[in-house]
Design a protein around this motif. Structure first.
Motif: not given
Length: 516
Positions: A208-221
């Motif tokens: 759900v979180p996008k890559l410009h958020f740390g939560y997304g940048l870590g978990n989904n990249l």
């Protein structure tokens, strides 16, 4: 703990992963896959391109791109060239974008073609030398020019081994930019992602979180690339229909969400089928209510747990231990992380309630060019979160609200109550008001206004006027809309005449600062 003092993110996450499994899919986007080998080649070409246009060690590059392959290629190409990518949501307005430019002072801005006209004024700002147009649907300037460059696999470091910067959400005043080093995400993988999420080679990740958020940048990249997994990317907002379409197309094994998205998915008939391949769901963004946990497990049969982290620290640093999860708790600190509760004077306290401070190797040590804010938050290796927590007798921690008055409404969704209150005082007959976060369905935070009303209309009509004024002001931000409107003859005040929010019935929620 492994020594990452000489690590380089592009080298570790892209080039080494490509050598290990070149043919495996790294990115899944709109029904197509990009292999690790193709990703590495594209990153090397973009590194050459950024060097050619003058991006060098320490130069900031603002990324105004949605989640798509071009974001990933540009992000790692900038880092390889020694630059510092600074992602920013494409949903911000021009004033917010201008504020971000003023703080980051980028020499280059990469903007999605669909937003280019809206952000055109940024080109006129001091220090901005180039605006590059990119696209996720068809090759634009960035994609065309990059492919004309030779692949350059060399890497350069920015000063102080800085790798990227993220903006903190939810703060008042000017935005704060948090610079992170190459080692930070790698340390977070070793201490959090690998032992607690359990990434596996071949996993498929949906977030759900996008890559410009740390939560997304870590978990989904970063973490999937480290593990040899694949990430599902989509440019749209992560509503239930988009998530279900992506899940049906790619069969994710790991799902990173937040309570508000889970509640929406639970209301859709096809969620069980779409999430049938998921073995673990991780939630963050706001406290995960027991009813959501029970309903999610009953519908999907998969495990789910809550977590907590901040952008300043770099990623998640509090998770439940297996078999020790309790509703409302985010567990305790991960390995290598120290936490302490402090009283209002900043002194460590043995009381069960206090402000959470954290010390961990992955944490940043300052805000970019903001000495005053840095001295307040980063102190002797410790980072203050401005969140209060309750600690039970078993050492489990429960978020109990913000030190300040900001209201958290999901991952990356903050509301400054003052903005809404100022609008409500323009409603005829409203002399005073206070806006609070309160618990709605499934334990989710919703906005409630308490009005001192002295008008001639009845309260039902006044409540509708108040609610409609907010909807009209922010038609595309439903998180700001009022779910409840109540009335009172007066509001409690402090000795200085300010409204005493702590004495008003309501609830504010804790921050997960990666902003998904």
């Amino acid at each position: 703990m492994q020594d990452y003092s000489q690590a380089h993110l592009t080298q570790q996450l892209v080039y080494e992963s490509a050598r290990a499994h070149p043919e495996r899919s790294a990115l899944l986007f709109q029904g197509r896959g990009m292999s690790y080998d193709k990703l590495a080649d594209s990153v090397a070409r973009s590194r050459s391109y950024f060097g050619r246009i003058g991006v060098g060690p320490g130069d900031r590059v603002l990324l105004l791109l949605p989640d798509c392959p071009s974001f990933v290629i540009a992000f790692f190409g900038i880092i390889a060239a020694g630059g510092i990518p600074v992602p920013l949501s494409t949903s911000v307005d021009i004033e917010e974008a201008a504020g971000a430019v003023s703080v980051a002072q980028p020499i280059v801005i990469i903007v999605d073609e669909r937003s280019a006209v809206r952000f055109k004024p940024l080109l006129l700002m001091e220090g901005v030398e180039t605006v590059i147009i990119a696209s996720w649907s068809a090759p634009a300037e960035f994609e065309r020019e990059m492919q004309l460059c030779n692949a350059d696999h060399s890497i350069i470091y920015a000063p102080d081994r800085l790798a990227y910067g993220l903006f903190s959400s939810g703060s008042t005043g000017a935005p704060k930019l948090i610079p992170h080093r190459h080692k930070d995400l790698l340390l977070a993988y070793d201490s959090y992602a690998s032992p607690h999420v359990g990434y596996r080679y071949g996993d498929i990740c949906l977030a759900v979180p996008k890559l410009h958020f740390g939560y997304g940048l870590g978990n989904n990249l970063a973490f999937p690339l480290r593990a040899g997994a694949a990430v599902i990317l989509f440019p749209e907002a992560p509503n239930a229909s988009v998530l279900i379409e992506a899940a049906l197309a790619h069969a994710p094994t790991l799902f990173f969400s937040q309570p508000r998205a889970l509640a929406e998915l639970l209301g859709v008939n096809t969620t069980r089928e779409a999430m049938g391949s998921v073995r673990l769901c991780v939630s963050a963004g706001e406290p995960l209510h027991n009813s959501l946990i029970d309903r999610w497990r009953a519908l999907t049969g998969t495990d789910i747990y809550d977590s907590y982290g901040t952008t300043e620290v770099g990623h998640v640093f509090m998770v439940p231990t297996p078999g020790n999860h309790r509703p409302g708790s985010v567990g305790g600190p991960i390995a290598g992380c120290d936490i302490v509760l402090r009283d209002p004077e900043g002194r460590p306290t043995e009381e069960t309630l206090g402000e959470l401070w954290v010390r961990t190797p992955s944490a940043a040590n300052c805000y970019w060019n903001n000495r005053a804010a840095s001295e307040d938050v980063f102190q002797d290796g410790w980072v203050r979160t401005r969140d209060t927590f309750f600690r039970d007798e078993h050492g489990r921690f429960y978020p109990r609200g913000r030190v300040d008055d900001l209201i958290k409404l999901g991952c990356g969704k903050w509301v400054n109550p003052t903005d809404v209150e100022q609008l409500l005082t323009l409603v005829p007959g409203v002399s005073e008001c206070v806006v609070l976060g309160t618990t709605g369905m499934d334990g989710l935070t919703v906005l409630k206004a308490i009005l001192v009303y002295e008008g001639t209309n009845n309260q039902v009509h006044a409540a509708e006027m108040a609610a409609s004024s907010v909807r009209e002001k922010w038609p595309n931000e439903p998180e700001r809309w009022l779910t409840k409107v109540e009335f009172t003859r007066c509001l409690p005040k402090t000795s200085t005449g300010k409204i005493k929010r702590s004495a008003v019935d309501g609830q504010t929620m804790t921050e997960f600062a990666y902003n998904c």
